[in-house]
Scaffold this motif. Sequence first.
Motif, PDB file in Angstrom:
ATOM      1  N   THR A 240      -6.808   7.950  -0.334  1.00 44.99           N
ATOM      2  CA  THR A 240      -6.311   8.399  -1.533  1.00 44.99           C
ATOM      3  C   THR A 240      -5.169   7.593  -1.912  1.00 44.99           C
ATOM      4  O   THR A 240      -4.874   7.689  -3.347  1.00 44.99           O
ATOM      5  CB  THR A 240      -6.311   9.282  -1.533  1.00 44.99           C
ATOM      6  OG1 THR A 240      -5.022  10.142  -1.050  1.00 44.99           O
ATOM      7  CG2 THR A 240      -6.906  10.293  -1.090  1.00 44.99           C
ATOM      8  N   GLU A 241      -4.529   6.956  -1.224  1.00 47.00           N
ATOM      9  CA  GLU A 241      -3.224   6.291  -1.935  1.00 47.00           C
ATOM     10  C   GLU A 241      -3.328   4.939  -2.284  1.00 47.00           C
ATOM     11  O   GLU A 241      -2.241   3.804  -3.077  1.00 47.00           O
ATOM     12  CB  GLU A 241      -2.046   5.791  -0.672  1.00 47.00           C
ATOM     13  CG  GLU A 241      -1.376   7.680  -0.703  1.00 47.00           C
ATOM     14  CD  GLU A 241      -0.362   7.935  -2.077  1.00 47.00           C
ATOM     15  OE1 GLU A 241       0.418   6.860  -2.690  1.00 47.00           O
ATOM     16  OE2 GLU A 241      -0.761   9.015  -1.768  1.00 47.00           O
ATOM     17  N   GLN A 242      -4.607   4.824  -2.109  1.00 50.65           N
ATOM     18  CA  GLN A 242      -4.740   3.046  -2.520  1.00 50.65           C
ATOM     19  C   GLN A 242      -4.462   2.772  -4.632  1.00 50.65           C
ATOM     20  O   GLN A 242      -4.570   3.959  -5.688  1.00 50.65           O
ATOM     21  CB  GLN A 242      -6.401   2.761  -2.789  1.00 50.65           C
ATOM     22  CG  GLN A 242      -7.405   4.055  -3.546  1.00 50.65           C
ATOM     23  CD  GLN A 242      -8.741   3.385  -3.369  1.00 50.65           C
ATOM     24  OE1 GLN A 242      -9.463   1.982  -3.514  1.00 50.65           O
ATOM     25  NE2 GLN A 242      -9.774   3.948  -2.554  1.00 50.65           N
ATOM     26  N   ARG A 243      -4.140   1.700  -4.536  1.00 51.35           N
ATOM     27  CA  ARG A 243      -3.807   1.475  -5.944  1.00 51.35           C
ATOM     28  C   ARG A 243      -4.265   0.381  -6.759  1.00 51.35           C
ATOM     29  O   ARG A 243      -4.229  -1.162  -5.873  1.00 51.35           O
ATOM     30  CB  ARG A 243      -1.855   1.672  -6.405  1.00 51.35           C
ATOM     31  CG  ARG A 243      -1.288   2.776  -6.484  1.00 51.35           C
ATOM     32  CD  ARG A 243      -0.089   3.215  -6.484  1.00 51.35           C
ATOM     33  NE  ARG A 243       0.651   4.031  -6.149  1.00 51.35           N
ATOM     34  CZ  ARG A 243       1.176   4.932  -7.220  1.00 51.35           C
ATOM     35  NH1 ARG A 243       0.936   3.994  -8.620  1.00 51.35           N
ATOM     36  NH2 ARG A 243       1.869   5.971  -6.911  1.00 51.35           N
ATOM     37  N   THR A 244      -4.835   0.729  -7.872  1.00 54.46           N
ATOM     38  CA  THR A 244      -5.313  -0.432  -8.114  1.00 54.46           C
ATOM     39  C   THR A 244      -3.949  -1.110  -9.571  1.00 54.46           C
ATOM     40  O   THR A 244      -2.741  -0.984  -9.546  1.00 54.46           O
ATOM     41  CB  THR A 244      -6.304  -0.424  -9.441  1.00 54.46           C
ATOM     42  OG1 THR A 244      -5.853   0.354 -10.375  1.00 54.46           O
ATOM     43  CG2 THR A 244      -8.071   0.167  -8.773  1.00 54.46           C
ATOM     44  N   PRO A 245      -4.130  -3.013 -10.036  1.00 54.76           N
ATOM     45  CA  PRO A 245      -3.476  -2.597 -10.975  1.00 54.76           C
ATOM     46  C   PRO A 245      -3.116  -2.309 -12.300  1.00 54.76           C
ATOM     47  O   PRO A 245      -1.934  -1.925 -12.599  1.00 54.76           O
ATOM     48  CB  PRO A 245      -4.169  -4.709 -11.541  1.00 54.76           C
ATOM     49  CG  PRO A 245      -4.743  -5.142 -10.052  1.00 54.76           C
ATOM     50  CD  PRO A 245      -5.049  -3.602  -9.775  1.00 54.76           C
ATOM     51  N   GLU A 246      -4.347  -2.045 -12.799  1.00 52.19           N
ATOM     52  CA  GLU A 246      -3.311  -0.456 -13.367  1.00 52.19           C
ATOM     53  C   GLU A 246      -2.555   0.670 -13.549  1.00 52.19           C
ATOM     54  O   GLU A 246      -2.007   1.612 -14.536  1.00 52.19           O
ATOM     55  CB  GLU A 246      -5.062   0.081 -14.078  1.00 52.19           C
ATOM     56  CG  GLU A 246      -5.728  -0.668 -15.508  1.00 52.19           C
ATOM     57  CD  GLU A 246      -6.451  -2.075 -14.062  1.00 52.19           C
ATOM     58  OE1 GLU A 246      -6.826  -1.460 -12.610  1.00 52.19           O
ATOM     59  OE2 GLU A 246      -5.990  -3.121 -14.763  1.00 52.19           O
ATOM     60  N   GLU A 247      -2.278   0.768 -11.968  1.00 50.91           N
ATOM     61  CA  GLU A 247      -1.701   2.417 -11.338  1.00 50.91           C
ATOM     62  C   GLU A 247      -0.564   1.807 -11.160  1.00 50.91           C
ATOM     63  O   GLU A 247      -0.191   2.415 -10.023  1.00 50.91           O
ATOM     64  CB  GLU A 247      -2.709   2.735 -10.439  1.00 50.91           C
ATOM     65  CG  GLU A 247      -3.945   3.385 -10.761  1.00 50.91           C
ATOM     66  CD  GLU A 247      -4.480   3.718  -9.783  1.00 50.91           C
ATOM     67  OE1 GLU A 247      -4.588   4.303  -8.920  1.00 50.91           O
ATOM     68  OE2 GLU A 247      -6.206   3.344  -9.435  1.00 50.91           O
ATOM     69  N   MET A 248      -0.191  -0.132 -11.074  1.00 50.63           N
ATOM     70  CA  MET A 248       0.867  -0.047 -10.560  1.00 50.63           C
ATOM     71  C   MET A 248       1.679  -0.537 -11.716  1.00 50.63           C
ATOM     72  O   MET A 248       1.720  -0.577 -12.770  1.00 50.63           O
ATOM     73  CB  MET A 248       0.757  -1.228 -10.112  1.00 50.63           C
ATOM     74  CG  MET A 248       0.100  -1.038  -8.555  1.00 50.63           C
ATOM     75  SD  MET A 248       0.002  -2.811  -7.902  1.00 50.63           S
ATOM     76  CE  MET A 248      -1.536  -2.471  -6.883  1.00 50.63           C
ATOM     77  N   PRO A 249       3.277   0.073 -11.807  1.00 53.34           N
ATOM     78  CA  PRO A 249       4.380  -0.617 -12.619  1.00 53.34           C
ATOM     79  C   PRO A 249       3.988  -2.189 -12.675  1.00 53.34           C
ATOM     80  O   PRO A 249       4.249  -2.378 -11.626  1.00 53.34           O
ATOM     81  CB  PRO A 249       5.701  -0.266 -12.761  1.00 53.34           C
ATOM     82  CG  PRO A 249       5.886   0.610 -10.815  1.00 53.34           C
ATOM     83  CD  PRO A 249       3.812   0.678 -10.818  1.00 53.34           C
TER      84      PRO A 249
END
Length: 360
Positions: A240-249
Amino acid sequence: MLQIMDRYLIKDGTSGMFTWVGAVTVILLVGTLFELADFFVNKRVPFLVVLEILLLYIPAHMVMTFPISGLLASELSLGRLSRDSELIAMEASGISLRRIILPYIIFSIFVSVGSFALNDIVVPETNHRAQVLIREYVYKQGPPKIEKNVFFRDAQNRYFYVNELNNETWEMEDVIIYEIDKNRSFPDVILAKSALWLEDQWLLREGVMHRYDERGRLTQEIEFSEMVIDMKEELKEFFTEQRTPEEMPTRELKQQISILKEAGASTENFEVAYHLKYSIPFSALVFILMGVPLGVQRTRDTRTLGVIVTVILAFFYYMLLSIFRSLGRGGIMEPMIAAWMPNIIFGVPGLILYLTVERR
């Protein structure tokens, strides 16, 4: 006198813009509403959760609407000035058209900066929260939905990059693991061709571990056939902690790109996303440069034409953005050039129009 005029024009444009931001955002959310309706009806997702997801999507859509709304507000503001003969009065006072347009350009710069701040501070967290809710409620009956080319972070501040994952066997391919240590400039990096989740452990196969000094120079390279890494999180909690580029500053995304490059992984997708975080917010300036000079070269019938000009510019801009984004992701064009090319294509003619503007 000029300062009074500047305040007057900026106030007039600002009041109209926020109205259009709301209207255009609602229009862009229509597609999302269809998807969320499916979640509510077919996936049995609670209504309040669906409503929360909808609200979380709003900031990302607002970033896309700022350029369009800013141009619409400016076009209609100029249209009103033209209908009320205020433009003629300003020109009769010896004020050039370039000087009249200047407050709109300054206003667009502030809009661009604000849009970037929203896109870099708020949007990554709201996007991530929305995706966590979708993974939790929509995909709760099966294994977590794992996307390609994503980052994960565990409680020990270790970052995991998984290129491919088999949802049936839970075998991962092209895995990169690195740990951020505040006392060291560069992390240890582990690369493995494959990995397997074994309850509270990861079994890495056919890999190598790189260790760097304080200057970023490789000091150790240790190959291994198998390596075991302890994992404290449960499988569901971890993914659930996966992050795509759209979810990163931008700061975090830039750091991930740097690590991936050092590991020899493909970064085109991440680099395009990184540069788009700058180019899309600053398209507000490009829209004003291109649209406003056209707005003062028209007749007194301006409302319909103002909307038409905005729609045409927005359509071609986002069409070019989609094309060049694909070219950048595919490695056909440099990611930075691909992300900024629509702004260049529209910005250069817009600057020429502004410098040569003449009312007709």
